[in-house]
Design an enzyme around this catalytic site. Structure first.
Site, short mmCIF file in Angstrom:
data_model
loop_
_atom_site.label_atom_id
_atom_site.label_comp_id
_atom_site.label_asym_id
_atom_site.label_seq_id
_atom_site.Cartn_x
_atom_site.Cartn_y
_atom_site.Cartn_z
N THR A 208 0.85 -1.19 0.00
CA THR A 208 0.00 0.00 0.00
C THR A 208 0.88 1.24 0.00
OG1 THR A 208 -1.93 1.04 1.07
CG2 THR A 208 -0.30 0.06 2.53
N ASN A 209 0.33 2.41 0.29
CA ASN A 209 1.12 3.65 0.32
C ASN A 209 0.59 4.56 1.42
OD1 ASN A 209 -0.98 5.46 -0.89
ND2 ASN A 209 -0.76 3.97 -2.53
N ARG A 210 1.18 5.75 1.53
CA ARG A 210 0.89 6.61 2.69
C ARG A 210 -0.31 7.53 2.51
NH1 ARG A 210 5.45 6.15 5.89
NH2 ARG A 210 7.41 5.93 4.77
#
Ligand code: C5P
Length: 407
Positions: A208-210
């Site tokens: 995933t990412n931030r």
């Protein structure tokens, strides 16, 4: 949005009356001018002084107070109000409002005003479920009153059911939505994708990412408050969903693609703020990968579809570009390559800009070549600046793209 709006807050006699003080405070902090009318029963729970201290304005408690600065208050307040908010609203007040009884200043004001009415009920579950209350609620709704809540949960009596006063953010969202319903996006359907996507590696691990979802949710709320019907396609986020919009929760990029394609069939504006994962594991392993099994681990990835490039139709297409270098050049090439009408270039290296903060430093670039370089702003302010441009494109004869073929 609430700046200088005149809100008459009617507080009736519920144990939740104390929450009315928090509501009044948040409304005042948002810039509204709040006049409070309390029923006699409300004063058994909280004092007028509480509301006077919060609103810095006289509190109306009596028809017959000849010393009041607001003589004939119900007429004056009723005429000046932009919105009448009854919170908490007891079963008794709801019944009186439904019948048009006017034996106290709150009901009198409700009868005399032409302003829209928002009602936030608070009562015991059995009272709310009673057919008499249900009929009164239905009658008020048919006359245009908008209800916020009630919520489901534990009540002061110990009963669990429907009847809890809605939380302050939900009530304020309803007020903002009602005040903005004839705004410049009224009648438009705006679809916003928001947050990250999550690509499974095994049952417990994801790529995933931030992205926090904050920018997308700010756009969704701003569009709602300008009269639009809003659908949010939300990746997994930890910030609360906005009220008053349709939420379609998704996890993976492929799920987001399906949801965007479906929603885009009937939308006027598509705004892709989501940080879609560019790659996903070729296969998601069915059981948890054990570290004892191997000394190193290689996960083969395959490219995800580029949703915004694939989705086509006669809507305004807005994308975001989070960049760490060559901001304008990269954003302009994405604008053209992905056939957008407008792109928001987001400098994620600038202090307090980008992921997981409440502010953003952006440049808005249009297909026409127009560039709007904005200073660091709150995400709410960025959302409204962006929607100003979107609203202009919606009304300009050349702004509406003539693109063939909906997916
Ligand atoms: O990741 P990138 O900077 O290319 O994203 C630019 C725009 O493209 C964003 O609006 C993003 O939501 C969208 N996008 C997409 N599908 C992808 C990757 C990005 O729709 N697979």
């Amino acid at each position: 949005m609430l700046s200088n709006k005149r809100i008459v807050l009617g507080v009736s006699g519920s144990i939740a009356a104390y929450k009315g003080a928090d509501l009044a405070s948040k409304l005042v902090q948002s810039g509204a001018i709040v006049d409070v009318i309390m029923t006699k029963a409300a004063m058994e729970f909280v004092t007028p002084l509480t509301f006077r201290a919060i609103t810095h304005r006289p509190v109306v408690t009596d028809w017959y107070d000849s010393s009041s600065e607001l003589s004939i208050q119900h007429v004056q307040l009723a005429e000046e109000a932009d919105l009448l908010l009854v919170a908490p609203a007891t079963a008794d007040i709801i019944a009186k409002l439904a019948l048009g009884i006017a034996d106290d200043p709150l009901c009198g004001t409700a009868l005399a005003t032409r302003a829209p009415m928002v009602i936030a009920p608070a009562m015991d579950a059995n009272m709310y479920d009673n057919p008499a209350t249900a009929e009164n609620v239905a009658k008020l709704k048919s006359r245009g009153a908008v209800f916020a809540g009630p919520g489901f949960g534990r009540m002061a009596s110990g009963l669990i059911g429907h009847g809890r006063l809605a939380e302050t953010p939900e009530i304020i969202a309803t007020v903002r939505q009602v005040l903005g319903r004839h705004g410049d996006l009224a009648g438009k359907h705006v679809v916003v994708s928001s947050g990250p996507t999550e690509e499974p590696i095994d049952p417990v691990r994801v790529i995933t990412n931030r992205s926090s979802g904050k920018m997308g949710f700010a756009i969704a709320e701003a569009a709602r408050d300008r009269g639009a019907r809003v659908t949010v396609i939300a990746g997994p986020v930890s910030v609360p969903y906005p009220f008053g919009v349709d939420i379609i929760p998704v996890h993976t990029a492929l799920e987001m693609r399906d949801a965007v394609f479906t929603a885009a069939r009937a939308c006027d504006v598509l705004i892709m703020t989501a940080a879609v994962a560019d790659y996903r594991p070729v296969t998601a392993v069915g059981r948890k990968i054990k570290k004892e099994d191997m000394a190193s681990l290689t996960i083969e990835l395959t490219k995800n579809p580029d949703i915004i490039s694939e989705v086509k139709g006669s809507f305004i297409k807005v994308g975001f570009a989070a960049e760490t270098e060559e901001l304008l050049r990269n954003a302009q090439s994405k604008l053209r390559g992905k056939e957008m009408d407008l792109i928001v270039a987001n400098d994620v290296t600038a202090p307090n800009s980008g992921f997981n903060v409440d502010t953003n430093k952006v440049t808005i670039i249009e297909r026409s070549g127009e560039i709007l370089d904005l200073p660091l702003m709150t995400k709410d302010e960025v959302a409204n600046k962006l929607l100003d441009r979107v609203a202009a494109l919606l009304t300009s004869p050349s702004g509406r793209p003539a693109k063939a073929g909906t997916p």
